[in-house]
Scaffold this active site. Structure first.
Site, short mmCIF file in Angstrom:
data_model
loop_
_atom_site.label_atom_id
_atom_site.label_comp_id
_atom_site.label_asym_id
_atom_site.label_seq_id
_atom_site.Cartn_x
_atom_site.Cartn_y
_atom_site.Cartn_z
N CYS A 80 14.84 42.43 8.10
CA CYS A 80 14.71 43.07 6.79
C CYS A 80 16.07 43.62 6.36
O CYS A 80 17.03 42.88 6.24
CB CYS A 80 13.61 44.14 6.82
SG CYS A 80 13.04 44.61 5.17
N HIS A 183 9.38 40.74 8.08
CA HIS A 183 9.06 41.64 9.20
C HIS A 183 8.27 40.87 10.25
O HIS A 183 7.05 40.72 10.11
CB HIS A 183 8.23 42.83 8.71
CG HIS A 183 9.01 43.86 7.96
ND1 HIS A 183 9.71 44.86 8.58
CD2 HIS A 183 9.18 44.03 6.62
CE1 HIS A 183 10.30 45.62 7.66
NE2 HIS A 183 9.99 45.13 6.47
N GLU A 185 7.39 41.87 13.12
CA GLU A 185 6.45 42.79 13.78
C GLU A 185 5.18 43.03 12.97
O GLU A 185 4.21 43.59 13.47
CB GLU A 185 7.14 44.12 14.10
CG GLU A 185 7.29 45.07 12.93
CD GLU A 185 8.46 44.76 12.00
OE1 GLU A 185 8.77 45.61 11.15
OE2 GLU A 185 9.05 43.67 12.13
#
Length: 201
Positions: A80, A183, A185
């Site tokens: 990001c 992202h 995650e």
């Protein structure tokens, strides 16, 4: 050797630790610049504004540690805002970035067809072969939330692109340095796949 995640006050550390835990990959939080040298794989997260993040890295001494890590040919992944920090600069701020990958970040132009920020699940299109994008499932998707997109000086550093009003680089790389605009995650099994591949480099 564990994956090291830099904690400089700007990033989603908990979600990243949880993702590596699910992957059964040992990961630790790096709280000081001296710890960077203990890791072959270092992850640079980031959310928020470019200058604030860069100022934090400079204030904590992580800026020099990150550059030394990359200069030594060790693996560095920026995600990001962390990806945009790898560049020379950003329209969002005045401070220089790391300059590890030549380019800048520029704000999306809001139109009747797109909203800013780009906040959605989107696919990436590999532009060249690389372990992080080879054999992506056809139904893959990653979670994006960002107002600025990367503009690379050389097409050779563009690893993958995404369509949002225009086609822009959503993954970049140069040597052992890689950036992902999305992202991982927050991208479920597709993000897990990418992080596992990166940790295995």
């Amino acid at each position: 050797m564990t994956v090291g995640i830099i904690d400089y006050g700007v990033g989603n550390i908990g979600s990243l630790i949880n993702m590596f835990y699910r992957l059964e990959i040992e990961a630790s939080v790096i709280t000081g610049p001296a710890e960077v040298r203990n890791h072959e794989h270092v992850l640079l997260p980031g959310v928020g504004a470019f200058d604030i993040a860069m100022s934090q890295l400079q204030r904590t001494g992580f800026d020099d540690a990150v550059r030394s890590h990359a200069d030594a040919g060790r693996h560095l992944l920026g995600i990001c805002l962390g990806m945009q920090l790898l560049l020379d600069s950003s329209e969002e701020g005045q401070l220089p970035g790391f300059g590890l990958i030549p380019g800048t970040s520029r704000k999306f132009a809001a139109t009747s067809h797109i909203r800013v920020p780009h906040m959605s699940w989107s696919q990436v299109r590999p532009e060249r072969n690389h372990p992080l994008v080879d054999d992506l499932p056809e139904n893959h998707r990653f979670y994006f939330v960002h107002s600025y997109r990367v503009v690379c000086d050389s097409a050779s550093t563009v690893l993958a692109t995404t369509e949002y009003g225009e086609r822009y680089p959503s993954m970049i790389s140069s040597g052992s340095v890689v950036g992902a605009q999305f992202h991982p995650e927050k991208s479920h099994r597709f993000g897990m796949r990418m992080l596992k591949a990166w940790a295995a480099l």
